[in-house]
Each structure stands twice: as structure tokens, then as C-alpha cells.
Write an enzyme that holds these catalytic residues in place. Sequence first.
Site, PDB file in Angstrom:
ATOM      1  N   ASP A 232       0.844  -1.194   0.000  1.00 30.28           N
ATOM      2  CA  ASP A 232       0.000   0.000   0.000  1.00 30.28           C
ATOM      3  C   ASP A 232       0.887   1.255   0.000  1.00 30.28           C
ATOM      4  O   ASP A 232       1.546   1.534   0.995  1.00 30.28           O
ATOM      5  CB  ASP A 232      -0.879  -0.032   1.259  1.00 30.28           C
ATOM      6  CG  ASP A 232      -1.966   1.034   1.243  1.00 30.28           C
ATOM      7  OD1 ASP A 232      -1.935   1.907   0.343  1.00 30.28           O
ATOM      8  OD2 ASP A 232      -2.845   0.986   2.133  1.00 30.28           O
ATOM      9  N   HIS A 234      -0.354   4.137  -0.153  1.00 28.61           N
ATOM     10  CA  HIS A 234      -1.150   5.061   0.665  1.00 28.61           C
ATOM     11  C   HIS A 234      -1.331   6.443   0.021  1.00 28.61           C
ATOM     12  O   HIS A 234      -1.622   7.419   0.722  1.00 28.61           O
ATOM     13  CB  HIS A 234      -0.503   5.216   2.052  1.00 28.61           C
ATOM     14  CG  HIS A 234      -1.472   5.084   3.186  1.00 28.61           C
ATOM     15  ND1 HIS A 234      -1.515   5.949   4.234  1.00 28.61           N
ATOM     16  CD2 HIS A 234      -2.448   4.180   3.415  1.00 28.61           C
ATOM     17  CE1 HIS A 234      -2.461   5.589   5.083  1.00 28.61           C
ATOM     18  NE2 HIS A 234      -3.050   4.511   4.599  1.00 28.61           N
ATOM     19  N   GLU A 258      -0.978  -0.662  -4.190  1.00 22.94           N
ATOM     20  CA  GLU A 258      -2.198   0.055  -3.799  1.00 22.94           C
ATOM     21  C   GLU A 258      -1.964   1.557  -3.713  1.00 22.94           C
ATOM     22  O   GLU A 258      -0.947   2.005  -3.202  1.00 22.94           O
ATOM     23  CB  GLU A 258      -2.659  -0.490  -2.441  1.00 22.94           C
ATOM     24  CG  GLU A 258      -3.849   0.246  -1.847  1.00 22.94           C
ATOM     25  CD  GLU A 258      -4.388  -0.451  -0.605  1.00 22.94           C
ATOM     26  OE1 GLU A 258      -4.319  -1.699  -0.528  1.00 22.94           O
ATOM     27  OE2 GLU A 258      -4.874   0.241   0.302  1.00 22.94           O
ATOM     28  N   GLU A 284     -10.266   2.983  -1.888  1.00 28.76           N
ATOM     29  CA  GLU A 284     -10.779   3.310  -0.555  1.00 28.76           C
ATOM     30  C   GLU A 284     -11.244   4.760  -0.451  1.00 28.76           C
ATOM     31  O   GLU A 284     -12.051   5.081   0.416  1.00 28.76           O
ATOM     32  CB  GLU A 284      -9.722   2.996   0.520  1.00 28.76           C
ATOM     33  CG  GLU A 284      -8.443   3.781   0.414  1.00 28.76           C
ATOM     34  CD  GLU A 284      -7.412   3.318   1.444  1.00 28.76           C
ATOM     35  OE1 GLU A 284      -6.798   2.255   1.221  1.00 28.76           O
ATOM     36  OE2 GLU A 284      -7.225   3.990   2.468  1.00 28.76           O
ATOM     37  N   HIS A 334     -11.933  -2.743   0.541  1.00 30.68           N
ATOM     38  CA  HIS A 334     -11.169  -2.077   1.601  1.00 30.68           C
ATOM     39  C   HIS A 334     -11.957  -2.225   2.896  1.00 30.68           C
ATOM     40  O   HIS A 334     -13.170  -2.091   2.894  1.00 30.68           O
ATOM     41  CB  HIS A 334     -11.047  -0.604   1.213  1.00 30.68           C
ATOM     42  CG  HIS A 334     -10.432   0.267   2.257  1.00 30.68           C
ATOM     43  ND1 HIS A 334     -11.160   1.177   2.999  1.00 30.68           N
ATOM     44  CD2 HIS A 334      -9.154   0.411   2.671  1.00 30.68           C
ATOM     45  CE1 HIS A 334     -10.360   1.831   3.807  1.00 30.68           C
ATOM     46  NE2 HIS A 334      -9.133   1.388   3.644  1.00 30.68           N
TER      47      HIS A 334
HETATM   48  O1  LIG Z   1      -5.736   0.205   3.025  1.00 30.67           O
HETATM   49  C1  LIG Z   1      -5.866   0.535   4.211  1.00 30.67           C
HETATM   50  O2  LIG Z   1      -6.425  -0.185   5.031  1.00 30.67           O
HETATM   51  C2  LIG Z   1      -5.344   1.888   4.658  1.00 30.67           C
HETATM   52  O3  LIG Z   1      -5.056   2.666   3.551  1.00 30.67           O
HETATM   53  C3  LIG Z   1      -6.332   2.590   5.587  1.00 30.67           C
HETATM   54  O4  LIG Z   1      -7.544   2.755   4.918  1.00 30.67           O
HETATM   55  C4  LIG Z   1      -5.906   3.975   6.000  1.00 30.67           C
HETATM   56  O5  LIG Z   1      -4.776   3.862   6.771  1.00 30.67           O
HETATM   57  C5  LIG Z   1      -6.985   4.735   6.717  1.00 30.67           C
HETATM   58  O6  LIG Z   1      -7.577   3.991   7.731  1.00 30.67           O
HETATM   59 MG   LIG Z   2      -4.988   1.565   1.706  1.00 28.54          MG
END
Ligand SMILES: O=C(O)[C@@H](O)[C@H](O)[C@H](O)CO
Ligand SMILES: [Mg+2]
Length: 421
Positions: A232, A234, A258, A284, A334
Amino acid sequence: MKKPPIKQNRVGKSSTVSRRSAIQSVLGLAGTSLLLPLSSYAHQPAAKKEPGQVRISRLETFLVKPRWIFLKIHTDEGVVGLGEPLLEGRALTIQTAIKEIEPYLVGKDPRQVVHHWQAIYRHAFYRGGPILTSALSGIDQALWDIKGKLLGVPVYELFGGPTRDRVRIYGRASNAEDMKKRKQEGYTVIKTGVAKKQPAGIVENPAFVKYAIDNFASLREAGGDEMDIGIDFHGAISPQTAKLLIKELEPFQPMFIEEPCQAQNVDVMADIARGTHLPIATGERIFTKWGFREILEKGAASILQPDICHAGGLTECRLIAGMAEAYYAAIAPHNPMGPISLACGLHLAASIPNFLVQEQVSLGEGYLKNPFKLQSDGSVMIPQGPGLGVELDEDALEDKIGHDWKNPESYHPFDGSVVDW
Ligand SMILES: O=C(O)[C@@H](O)[C@H](O)[C@H](O)CO
Ligand SMILES: [Mg+2]
């Protein structure tokens, strides 16, 4: 003008008249015919309750540690539907949004799930956005739960499933030690992040790249070649650094990359996707079919990660899955949320053909009477009870009610400037 097909509220007529004249006077349109006829503005009344029918009586939300919000939709027949309308860091805002939607739902038939989805989404006038679609998502989940309970069948049955009998879930690992533990627990899929000593900037030096890649290499070594490992980004790395990291990661064959960048500029993500054979995953922070349309059309990702608590609930995520199928894209919901959200993911997985893997951070221990269990093959079984098939453990929940969760903040240590986390 033609009458709208939906029966209008005769009782509410006088309030409709004053509402329309108020709208017209605010707009300076009194006496003009720019606005629709009176009947078009009427609220649809709750139909008279016939014997054997069910009506929504009340919506109840409560904050649950560590950062969640649970919704109960109560009915006058005692059946209660569960949902998770969470947007992390905005639990109170969501609570208010649900309060504002409640008057529309009270007195209505909970079984008209798609109709209510449309009414809540479209009559809001300002469509979509994370707050409103998260509130709508939780409501949608709870309505499906009620419908399944009323009919005595699991939600996946209502959707034409099951399309599979178990669901692969993934755990998290940030280093080789975690990886070994997860492997022992039975996981066959792991998600990790980009290892870094400090937040990413715009352009990185070889030390940054080496640190991140060495960490991934150690995960690959600990997990072995049969482990599926997603990473991820992010959306917290510049697109140019993302390209560099992806190139270096390719030999280790991650399962997916991701959020290689934020999804606001889909062309940039599509450009990254064209530069690699590795699957790009995102979703997400994308809402409804309208958000995912552009991702698919531009080929920005081949793994969609809609959050069933943000993207529009089960109703919408099924439709997103259908759109994805036409682009040979897979669905990997997600879910860093609670166990109601996980249950929704399992029902979705059991009712679509193109499911890949399910995220989770809790199997419901301490929240559910019947928590999920990780099987030795890295899967969990699909709930078989009516509706979503999960029951809250109210006693265990008592000490978890309420939270004051705040999302992280991140600043660059060099100059204190804001960076993504
Ligand atoms: O893919 C994931 O689980 C992360 O990107 C979380 O959604 C993020 O840290 C916010 O809670
Ligand atoms: Mg994520």
C-alpha cells in the site's frame, strides 16, 4: 406537465405549497413556471401499514472503540438491521448526517432497499461525497440485513449467491517477523506498506529506495514465493517516486500496488499503471459507480477496492463489481473497520464472480456473539444466518462504547511542512 409516477403526499400538500413558494421567493422566481409543479416537490408519505407489513421506526447510532460507528435500524416488528456507516475521523459528522436522513426513513418499508438508496442519494441534491455516501452505505447495509432477516435468508442468497464457499482474507505485516507470525496463523495473503525512515518528499535518493525495497525483499523471503503480498503506497508518495519504487519492486512480484498516488487525478494513476505489469489497486477514497467509472475507463487500476462503508453500501458495490467485470478488473474490498463491515464483504464476495481478497483488521472478537474464525487455508467462512448473519455481543460491547479517535497528522521533520501519512 405529466404527473410523477410516485403517489404524492396529499396530507403534506399545504407544507409543500409553502415550501415551493419559499423556494420561489428565495430564487426570485415567484409567478414564473421555471420550477416543477407542486406535486413534484411532495415528500412521499409512509404508505398505510397493511397486516404483515414492516415499517422503520428509528435509527440509532453509537460510537464504538477504537474508531468505529455502528448503526441499528429499528422496525416496528422488532427486527433490527446492522450497518457500519463509518468515515474514519468523522464519526460525529456521520452521526449528524444519519440524524438528518432519519425522518425520510421512519414509517417506510425497509424492504425497498434500492428505492431508498436512490431517494437518499438523489434527493440530497448535492450528490455523493465521503460523508453522505458513508452515511448512505451504513443505512444500505442495515436495510439488506433487515430484508434478509425478514425473509429468513442470508444476504448473499438475495444477491443470487453463493458464488464461492469461503473467502480469502489478508493480514498485515511490516517486517519479516510479522510475516512469519501471519504465515503460522494461516494467512496466505499479506498487505504491507512502504518502509521509510521519514515521510516521502517529491524526489527521493537511492537510500530511500534501498530502504523500502530491502524491507519488501525481507518480507518476500520470510513469506516465500507462494505468499501473495500487496503493498500500500497510501497515496503518500509522489508519482515519480512511485514509478521508481514499482520498477524496483517488480522482481519481487507483489500481488498489487495500492494507491500509487492519490485518485484525484486519474490520468496520473493511469500513466503509472501503463508503466508496469503489476496490478494497480485503488478505491478506498473513491465513491459510487460514478467515481469508479473513470478509474475503469482510463485503465488506472485492475483491482478495485471499494469500501462497502463508504462507496454506497452493498447495493452500490455489487454494481461496481459488475462494471469492473466488463474491464476484467477484480474486487478486493477495503475494510479497516469493524465486523459488520467484514460481514458485508463476505456477502459481497459470495455473490460476485470477480472477487479477489478481503481486507480486515478484526474478526469480531469482543464485538460479536459469533466472531469469524481464520481457517488453516487463510479463509473465513461466509455467515449462514439470516441477513448479514452477525449478532452484536452487547455485554462485551459495553466497555467499548464511545471514542474520541482523531486521524493522524504528519509533518516533514526537516521543515515542519504538511505531508501525507
Ligand atoms: O488500506 C488501508 O487499510 C489503509 O489505507 C487505511 O484505509 C488507511 O490507513 C486509513 O484507515
Ligand atoms: Mg490503503
